[in-house]
Write a protein that holds these residues in place. Structure first.
Motif, PDB file in Angstrom:
ATOM      1  N   ASN A   1      -8.676  -6.804 -13.033  1.00 43.64           N
ATOM      2  CA  ASN A   1      -8.768  -5.340 -13.115  1.00 43.64           C
ATOM      3  C   ASN A   1      -8.443  -4.643 -11.805  1.00 43.64           C
ATOM      4  O   ASN A   1      -8.617  -3.441 -11.691  1.00 43.64           O
ATOM      5  CB  ASN A   1     -10.166  -4.910 -13.568  1.00 43.64           C
ATOM      6  N   ASN A   2      -8.005  -5.407 -10.819  1.00 44.95           N
ATOM      7  CA  ASN A   2      -7.734  -4.822  -9.505  1.00 44.95           C
ATOM      8  C   ASN A   2      -6.357  -5.203  -9.001  1.00 44.95           C
ATOM      9  O   ASN A   2      -5.904  -6.328  -9.207  1.00 44.95           O
ATOM     10  CB  ASN A   2      -8.758  -5.302  -8.471  1.00 44.95           C
ATOM     11  N   LEU A   3      -5.736  -4.287  -8.310  1.00 45.53           N
ATOM     12  CA  LEU A   3      -4.518  -4.588  -7.573  1.00 45.53           C
ATOM     13  C   LEU A   3      -4.940  -5.222  -6.259  1.00 45.53           C
ATOM     14  O   LEU A   3      -5.833  -4.706  -5.577  1.00 45.53           O
ATOM     15  CB  LEU A   3      -3.741  -3.299  -7.299  1.00 45.53           C
ATOM     16  N   ILE A   4      -4.328  -6.351  -5.920  1.00 49.12           N
ATOM     17  CA  ILE A   4      -4.725  -7.036  -4.683  1.00 49.12           C
ATOM     18  C   ILE A   4      -3.499  -7.284  -3.802  1.00 49.12           C
ATOM     19  O   ILE A   4      -2.385  -7.423  -4.280  1.00 49.12           O
ATOM     20  CB  ILE A   4      -5.473  -8.361  -4.964  1.00 49.12           C
ATOM     21  N   SER A   5      -3.752  -7.362  -2.511  1.00 50.21           N
ATOM     22  CA  SER A   5      -2.676  -7.581  -1.541  1.00 50.21           C
ATOM     23  C   SER A   5      -2.373  -9.074  -1.432  1.00 50.21           C
ATOM     24  O   SER A   5      -3.182  -9.930  -1.822  1.00 50.21           O
ATOM     25  CB  SER A   5      -3.103  -7.053  -0.169  1.00 50.21           C
ATOM     26  N   VAL A   6      -1.234  -9.378  -0.856  1.00 55.56           N
ATOM     27  CA  VAL A   6      -0.846 -10.765  -0.605  1.00 55.56           C
ATOM     28  C   VAL A   6      -1.856 -11.417   0.326  1.00 55.56           C
ATOM     29  O   VAL A   6      -2.240 -12.575   0.125  1.00 55.56           O
ATOM     30  CB  VAL A   6       0.576 -10.832   0.007  1.00 55.56           C
TER      31      VAL A   6
ATOM     32  N   LYS B   1      -7.458   4.810  -5.915  1.00 58.23           N
ATOM     33  CA  LYS B   1      -6.801   4.860  -4.613  1.00 58.23           C
ATOM     34  C   LYS B   1      -7.629   4.183  -3.517  1.00 58.23           C
ATOM     35  O   LYS B   1      -7.110   3.879  -2.451  1.00 58.23           O
ATOM     36  CB  LYS B   1      -6.531   6.311  -4.225  1.00 58.23           C
ATOM     37  N   ASN B   2      -8.898   3.934  -3.797  1.00 54.81           N
ATOM     38  CA  ASN B   2      -9.756   3.323  -2.789  1.00 54.81           C
ATOM     39  C   ASN B   2      -9.846   1.804  -2.956  1.00 54.81           C
ATOM     40  O   ASN B   2      -9.521   1.066  -2.037  1.00 54.81           O
ATOM     41  CB  ASN B   2     -11.155   3.945  -2.840  1.00 54.81           C
ATOM     42  N   CYS B   3     -10.247   1.335  -4.133  1.00 55.00           N
ATOM     43  CA  CYS B   3     -10.498  -0.104  -4.312  1.00 55.00           C
ATOM     44  C   CYS B   3      -9.403  -0.831  -5.088  1.00 55.00           C
ATOM     45  O   CYS B   3      -9.407  -2.055  -5.152  1.00 55.00           O
ATOM     46  CB  CYS B   3     -11.845  -0.315  -5.000  1.00 55.00           C
ATOM     47  N   GLY B   4      -8.474  -0.108  -5.697  1.00 52.33           N
ATOM     48  CA  GLY B   4      -7.394  -0.742  -6.438  1.00 52.33           C
ATOM     49  C   GLY B   4      -7.716  -1.084  -7.878  1.00 52.33           C
ATOM     50  O   GLY B   4      -6.901  -1.677  -8.570  1.00 52.33           O
ATOM     51  N   ARG B   5      -8.900  -0.715  -8.323  1.00 53.95           N
ATOM     52  CA  ARG B   5      -9.267  -0.980  -9.725  1.00 53.95           C
ATOM     53  C   ARG B   5      -8.272  -0.279 -10.649  1.00 53.95           C
ATOM     54  O   ARG B   5      -7.849   0.838 -10.381  1.00 53.95           O
ATOM     55  CB  ARG B   5     -10.677  -0.461  -9.994  1.00 53.95           C
TER      56      ARG B   5
ATOM     57  N   CYS C   1     -16.337   4.203  -6.624  1.00 51.59           N
ATOM     58  CA  CYS C   1     -15.870   4.798  -5.359  1.00 51.59           C
ATOM     59  C   CYS C   1     -16.298   6.257  -5.228  1.00 51.59           C
ATOM     60  O   CYS C   1     -16.605   6.699  -4.130  1.00 51.59           O
ATOM     61  CB  CYS C   1     -14.353   4.646  -5.237  1.00 51.59           C
ATOM     62  N   GLN C   2     -16.358   6.971  -6.349  1.00 48.50           N
ATOM     63  CA  GLN C   2     -16.861   8.342  -6.321  1.00 48.50           C
ATOM     64  C   GLN C   2     -18.315   8.361  -5.872  1.00 48.50           C
ATOM     65  O   GLN C   2     -18.703   9.167  -5.029  1.00 48.50           O
ATOM     66  CB  GLN C   2     -16.778   8.983  -7.702  1.00 48.50           C
ATOM     67  N   ASN C   3     -19.115   7.456  -6.425  1.00 45.94           N
ATOM     68  CA  ASN C   3     -20.540   7.404  -6.098  1.00 45.94           C
ATOM     69  C   ASN C   3     -20.759   6.982  -4.652  1.00 45.94           C
ATOM     70  O   ASN C   3     -21.671   7.473  -3.994  1.00 45.94           O
ATOM     71  CB  ASN C   3     -21.268   6.438  -7.043  1.00 45.94           C
ATOM     72  N   SER C   4     -19.931   6.062  -4.132  1.00 48.65           N
ATOM     73  CA  SER C   4     -20.120   5.612  -2.753  1.00 48.65           C
ATOM     74  C   SER C   4     -19.716   6.703  -1.757  1.00 48.65           C
ATOM     75  O   SER C   4     -20.229   6.768  -0.657  1.00 48.65           O
ATOM     76  CB  SER C   4     -19.343   4.325  -2.481  1.00 48.65           C
ATOM     77  N   LYS C   5     -18.797   7.601  -2.146  1.00 55.21           N
ATOM     78  CA  LYS C   5     -18.421   8.719  -1.283  1.00 55.21           C
ATOM     79  C   LYS C   5     -19.552   9.741  -1.158  1.00 55.21           C
ATOM     80  O   LYS C   5     -19.689  10.395  -0.147  1.00 55.21           O
ATOM     81  CB  LYS C   5     -17.180   9.437  -1.849  1.00 55.21           C
ATOM     82  N   ASP C   6     -20.337   9.858  -2.235  1.00 50.37           N
ATOM     83  CA  ASP C   6     -21.422  10.848  -2.263  1.00 50.37           C
ATOM     84  C   ASP C   6     -22.589  10.427  -1.376  1.00 50.37           C
ATOM     85  O   ASP C   6     -23.436  11.252  -1.060  1.00 50.37           O
ATOM     86  CB  ASP C   6     -21.913  11.060  -3.710  1.00 50.37           C
TER      87      ASP C   6
END
Length: 144
Positions: free
Chosen positions: A33-38, A97-101, A138-143
């Motif tokens: 469920n996430n986009l991950i980097s190399v 845009k934050n975690c890649g989910r 990510c919305q909740n962690s920003k708050d």
């Protein structure tokens, strides 16, 4: 897409299922469920099979992409992010845009876009729709 199906497709196309390949596929599967980097894929694969190397990660990503088993996303900064294809039917994604989910959107506005492209005298051959925002975590962690 299930890991077994991916391995079957690899085998049917003449690819062996090596320990490095298994580790890479396992990391991709765990992060379905996430986009991950190399870099993340390499680091996590190395934890599963310590002899995994970066060149093997890149070669496997290329193989998976060529077999249409992998979704590749290029960020605005030019970074490539990956995830296994989630299903065979046509769909689009919402991407955090934050975690890649990523989440699937099964709605597709292509018919309207085809008509618009015809008006502009274009022959539309392909499309990709991606929507960006922030997942609930990510919305909740920003708050806070």
């Amino acid at each position: 897409m299930k890991l077994e199906n991916i391995m079957d497709k690899l085998k049917s196309n003449g690819y062996k299922i090596t320990e490095q390949r298994k580790a890479i596929l396992e990391v991709l599967s765990l992060n379905h469920n996430n986009l991950i980097s190399v870099e993340y894929l390499f680091d996590e694969s190395k934890k599963i099979y310590s002899k995994t190397n970066m060149s093997t990660v890149y070669r496997n990503l290329e193989v998976l992409e060529n077999l249409n088993l992998l979704y590749k996303f290029i960020t605005d900064e030019g970074t490539a992010l990956y995830k296994l294809r989630c299903c065979d039917k046509h769909h689009h994604h919402i991407i955090c845009k934050n975690c890649g989910r990523t989440e699937i959107i099964e709605f597709c506005p292509i018919n309207t876009l085809i008509e618009l492209s015809k008006d502009k005298k274009f022959d539309l051959t392909d499309h990709k729709l991606e929507l960006y925002g922030y997942c609930i975590d990510c919305q909740n962690s920003k708050d806070k």
